[in-house]
Scaffold this motif. Structure first.
Motif, PDB file in Angstrom:
ATOM      1  N   THR A 189      -0.689   7.009  11.984  1.00 28.14           N
ATOM      2  CA  THR A 189      -0.266   7.841  13.117  1.00 28.14           C
ATOM      3  C   THR A 189       1.250   7.807  13.270  1.00 28.14           C
ATOM      4  OG1 THR A 189      -2.341   7.215  14.171  1.00 28.14           O
ATOM      5  CG2 THR A 189      -0.747   8.375  15.523  1.00 28.14           C
ATOM      6  N   ILE A 190       1.827   6.633  13.095  1.00 31.33           N
ATOM      7  CA  ILE A 190       3.279   6.492  13.203  1.00 31.33           C
ATOM      8  C   ILE A 190       3.972   7.044  11.959  1.00 31.33           C
ATOM      9  CG2 ILE A 190       5.207   4.858  13.351  1.00 31.33           C
ATOM     10  CD1 ILE A 190       3.266   2.940  14.810  1.00 31.33           C
ATOM     11  N   MET A 191       3.457   6.696  10.815  1.00 29.88           N
ATOM     12  CA  MET A 191       4.167   6.935   9.565  1.00 29.88           C
ATOM     13  C   MET A 191       4.050   8.368   9.032  1.00 29.88           C
ATOM     14  SD  MET A 191       5.488   3.971   9.127  1.00 29.88           S
ATOM     15  CE  MET A 191       5.981   3.749   7.422  1.00 29.88           C
ATOM     16  N   ASN A 192       2.930   9.019   9.245  1.00 29.22           N
ATOM     17  CA  ASN A 192       2.699  10.312   8.605  1.00 29.22           C
ATOM     18  C   ASN A 192       3.080  11.515   9.450  1.00 29.22           C
ATOM     19  OD1 ASN A 192       1.777   9.148   6.228  1.00 29.22           O
ATOM     20  ND2 ASN A 192      -0.324   9.049   6.964  1.00 29.22           N
ATOM     21  N   HIS A 193       3.603  11.288  10.630  1.00 24.28           N
ATOM     22  CA  HIS A 193       4.017  12.394  11.487  1.00 24.28           C
ATOM     23  C   HIS A 193       5.474  12.743  11.203  1.00 24.28           C
ATOM     24  CE1 HIS A 193       4.995  14.737  15.022  1.00 24.28           C
ATOM     25  NE2 HIS A 193       3.706  14.818  15.273  1.00 24.28           N
ATOM     26  N   SER A 194       5.776  14.019  11.189  1.00 27.94           N
ATOM     27  CA  SER A 194       7.163  14.445  11.064  1.00 27.94           C
ATOM     28  C   SER A 194       7.976  13.784  12.173  1.00 27.94           C
ATOM     29  CB  SER A 194       7.252  15.963  11.197  1.00 27.94           C
ATOM     30  OG  SER A 194       8.590  16.359  11.347  1.00 27.94           O
ATOM     31  N   ASP A 195       9.189  13.399  11.851  1.00 27.07           N
ATOM     32  CA  ASP A 195      10.008  12.721  12.863  1.00 27.07           C
ATOM     33  C   ASP A 195      10.798  13.686  13.734  1.00 27.07           C
ATOM     34  OD1 ASP A 195      11.944  13.575  11.121  1.00 27.07           O
ATOM     35  OD2 ASP A 195      12.854  11.628  10.819  1.00 27.07           O
ATOM     36  N   SER A 251       0.844  -1.194   0.000  1.00 26.60           N
ATOM     37  CA  SER A 251       0.000   0.000   0.000  1.00 26.60           C
ATOM     38  C   SER A 251       0.883   1.248   0.000  1.00 26.60           C
ATOM     39  CB  SER A 251      -0.919  -0.014   1.222  1.00 26.60           C
ATOM     40  OG  SER A 251      -0.155  -0.006   2.406  1.00 26.60           O
ATOM     41  N   ASN A 252       0.261   2.378   0.126  1.00 23.57           N
ATOM     42  CA  ASN A 252       0.993   3.633   0.189  1.00 23.57           C
ATOM     43  C   ASN A 252       1.504   3.882   1.606  1.00 23.57           C
ATOM     44  OD1 ASN A 252       0.518   4.379  -2.529  1.00 23.57           O
ATOM     45  ND2 ASN A 252      -1.557   4.993  -1.966  1.00 23.57           N
ATOM     46  N   TRP A 253       2.584   4.644   1.689  1.00 19.53           N
ATOM     47  CA  TRP A 253       3.171   5.022   2.979  1.00 19.53           C
ATOM     48  C   TRP A 253       2.077   5.629   3.861  1.00 19.53           C
ATOM     49  CZ3 TRP A 253       8.280   4.828   4.806  1.00 19.53           C
ATOM     50  CH2 TRP A 253       8.543   5.572   5.947  1.00 19.53           C
ATOM     51  N   GLY A 254       1.870   5.043   5.025  1.00 13.54           N
ATOM     52  CA  GLY A 254       0.932   5.587   5.989  1.00 13.54           C
ATOM     53  C   GLY A 254      -0.499   5.108   5.861  1.00 13.54           C
ATOM     54  N   ASP A 255      -0.791   4.235   4.912  1.00 12.39           N
ATOM     55  CA  ASP A 255      -2.163   3.740   4.765  1.00 12.39           C
ATOM     56  C   ASP A 255      -2.585   2.833   5.919  1.00 12.39           C
ATOM     57  OD1 ASP A 255      -2.653   5.118   2.452  1.00 12.39           O
ATOM     58  OD2 ASP A 255      -2.547   3.369   1.124  1.00 12.39           O
ATOM     59  N   ILE A 256      -1.666   2.044   6.443  1.00  9.24           N
ATOM     60  CA  ILE A 256      -2.010   1.067   7.482  1.00  9.24           C
ATOM     61  C   ILE A 256      -1.654   1.579   8.876  1.00  9.24           C
ATOM     62  CG2 ILE A 256      -1.563  -1.283   8.312  1.00  9.24           C
ATOM     63  CD1 ILE A 256      -1.204  -2.062   5.330  1.00  9.24           C
ATOM     64  N   CYS A 257      -0.561   2.282   8.997  1.00  8.28           N
ATOM     65  CA  CYS A 257      -0.133   2.841  10.288  1.00  8.28           C
ATOM     66  C   CYS A 257       0.053   4.362  10.156  1.00  8.28           C
ATOM     67  CB  CYS A 257       1.174   2.190  10.739  1.00  8.28           C
ATOM     68  SG  CYS A 257       1.062   0.437  11.086  1.00  8.28           S
ATOM     69  N   TRP A 292       2.217  14.185  19.217  1.00  9.19           N
ATOM     70  CA  TRP A 292       1.102  13.280  19.026  1.00  9.19           C
ATOM     71  C   TRP A 292       0.102  13.648  20.115  1.00  9.19           C
ATOM     72  CZ3 TRP A 292       5.370   9.325  18.489  1.00  9.19           C
ATOM     73  CH2 TRP A 292       5.515   8.906  17.157  1.00  9.19           C
ATOM     74  N   GLU A 293      -1.087  14.073  19.737  1.00 11.47           N
ATOM     75  CA  GLU A 293      -2.097  14.400  20.724  1.00 11.47           C
ATOM     76  C   GLU A 293      -2.566  13.132  21.417  1.00 11.47           C
ATOM     77  OE1 GLU A 293      -5.179  16.662  18.826  1.00 11.47           O
ATOM     78  OE2 GLU A 293      -3.779  18.253  18.245  1.00 11.47           O
ATOM     79  N   SER A 294      -3.069  13.275  22.629  1.00  7.23           N
ATOM     80  CA  SER A 294      -3.482  12.097  23.402  1.00  7.23           C
ATOM     81  C   SER A 294      -4.501  11.263  22.642  1.00  7.23           C
ATOM     82  CB  SER A 294      -4.020  12.496  24.769  1.00  7.23           C
ATOM     83  OG  SER A 294      -5.156  13.320  24.646  1.00  7.23           O
ATOM     84  N   LYS A 295      -5.404  11.899  21.904  1.00  5.86           N
ATOM     85  CA  LYS A 295      -6.394  11.134  21.141  1.00  5.86           C
ATOM     86  C   LYS A 295      -5.734  10.338  20.004  1.00  5.86           C
ATOM     87  CE  LYS A 295      -7.616  15.093  18.286  1.00  5.86           C
ATOM     88  NZ  LYS A 295      -8.562  16.137  18.053  1.00  5.86           N
ATOM     89  N   GLU A 296      -4.630  10.832  19.447  1.00  7.75           N
ATOM     90  CA  GLU A 296      -3.898  10.091  18.421  1.00  7.75           C
ATOM     91  C   GLU A 296      -3.186   8.876  19.018  1.00  7.75           C
ATOM     92  OE1 GLU A 296      -2.190  13.000  15.122  1.00  7.75           O
ATOM     93  OE2 GLU A 296      -1.660  13.677  17.150  1.00  7.75           O
ATOM     94  N   CYS A 297      -2.862   8.961  20.288  1.00  5.07           N
ATOM     95  CA  CYS A 297      -2.151   7.870  20.954  1.00  5.07           C
ATOM     96  C   CYS A 297      -3.005   6.610  21.048  1.00  5.07           C
ATOM     97  CB  CYS A 297      -1.677   8.305  22.338  1.00  5.07           C
ATOM     98  SG  CYS A 297      -0.372   9.560  22.253  1.00  5.07           S
ATOM     99  N   VAL A 298      -4.316   6.760  21.081  1.00  2.69           N
ATOM    100  CA  VAL A 298      -5.205   5.595  21.098  1.00  2.69           C
ATOM    101  C   VAL A 298      -4.999   4.793  19.813  1.00  2.69           C
ATOM    102  CG1 VAL A 298      -7.617   4.834  21.111  1.00  2.69           C
ATOM    103  CG2 VAL A 298      -6.911   6.735  22.578  1.00  2.69           C
ATOM    104  N   GLU A 299      -5.027   5.469  18.678  1.00  2.00           N
ATOM    105  CA  GLU A 299      -4.811   4.806  17.392  1.00  2.00           C
ATOM    106  C   GLU A 299      -3.383   4.282  17.287  1.00  2.00           C
ATOM    107  OE1 GLU A 299      -5.329   3.076  13.833  1.00  2.00           O
ATOM    108  OE2 GLU A 299      -6.931   3.908  15.057  1.00  2.00           O
ATOM    109  N   MET A 300      -2.438   5.061  17.788  1.00  2.00           N
ATOM    110  CA  MET A 300      -1.040   4.638  17.691  1.00  2.00           C
ATOM    111  C   MET A 300      -0.787   3.356  18.483  1.00  2.00           C
ATOM    112  SD  MET A 300       2.443   6.843  17.794  1.00  2.00           S
ATOM    113  CE  MET A 300       2.549   7.209  19.516  1.00  2.00           C
ATOM    114  N   MET A 301      -1.475   3.190  19.591  1.00  2.00           N
ATOM    115  CA  MET A 301      -1.308   1.949  20.361  1.00  2.00           C
ATOM    116  C   MET A 301      -1.742   0.736  19.535  1.00  2.00           C
ATOM    117  SD  MET A 301      -2.159   2.747  24.343  1.00  2.00           S
ATOM    118  CE  MET A 301      -2.525   1.056  24.614  1.00  2.00           C
TER     119      MET A 301
END
Length: 138
Positions: free
Chosen positions: A48-54, A40-46, A59-68
């Motif tokens: 929250t991890i993949m599309n954030h600048s490094d 797939s494309n970069w960031g399609d499956i993960c 990462w907002e607390s609500k994003e952390c739910v998905e990131m887990m």
């Protein structure tokens, strides 16, 4: 210069994680792409991890739910993959110092204290969610 992720409450650090170099975090994401998102494309499956600048932001607390959920998928997948020499070479001194046994790709990823990077990221997400605080990139 390295990547440090932290949670602060009223200027006090609640939890922090020294990932290592930005290159190391990039290799981590490259492995996620190779073994999880490869068709797939970069960031399609993960996303929250993949599309954030490094190197900036949070990462907002609500994003952390998905990131887990993403990190648990990464952990399960990496535990089934062979160790990666490029990853090991990045942390060879720490692996030797802490006498870490590398059995799979999951074991290859450690923080600067010799603890498993994926588990530490999951812990950091839990703390962010429990305290409704953001994970700050420093």
């Amino acid at each position: 210069m390295g990547l440090y992720l932290a949670i602060f409450k009223n200027e006090e650090e609640i939890n922090g994680l020294e990932v290592g170099t930005y290159e190391y975090f990039g290799i981590f994401r490259d492995c996620i792409y190779e073994f999880i998102e490869n068709s797939s494309n970069w960031g399609d499956i993960c996303p929250t991890i993949m599309n954030h600048s490094d190197c900036d932001g949070k990462w907002e607390s609500k994003e952390c739910v998905e990131m887990m959920f993403e990190l648990k998928k990464v952990k399960k997948t990496f535990q089934k993959q062979a160790p990666n020499k490029k990853v090991i070479d990045q942390k060879k001194e720490l692996i030797d110092l802490y006498q870490i046994k590398i059995l799979n790709l999951y074991d290859c990823f450690i923080d600067v204290d010799g603890e498993n990077l994926i588990d530490r990221l999951i812990e950091l997400c839990k703390d962010a969610i429990d305290n409704d605080l953001d994970i700050i990139f420093q």
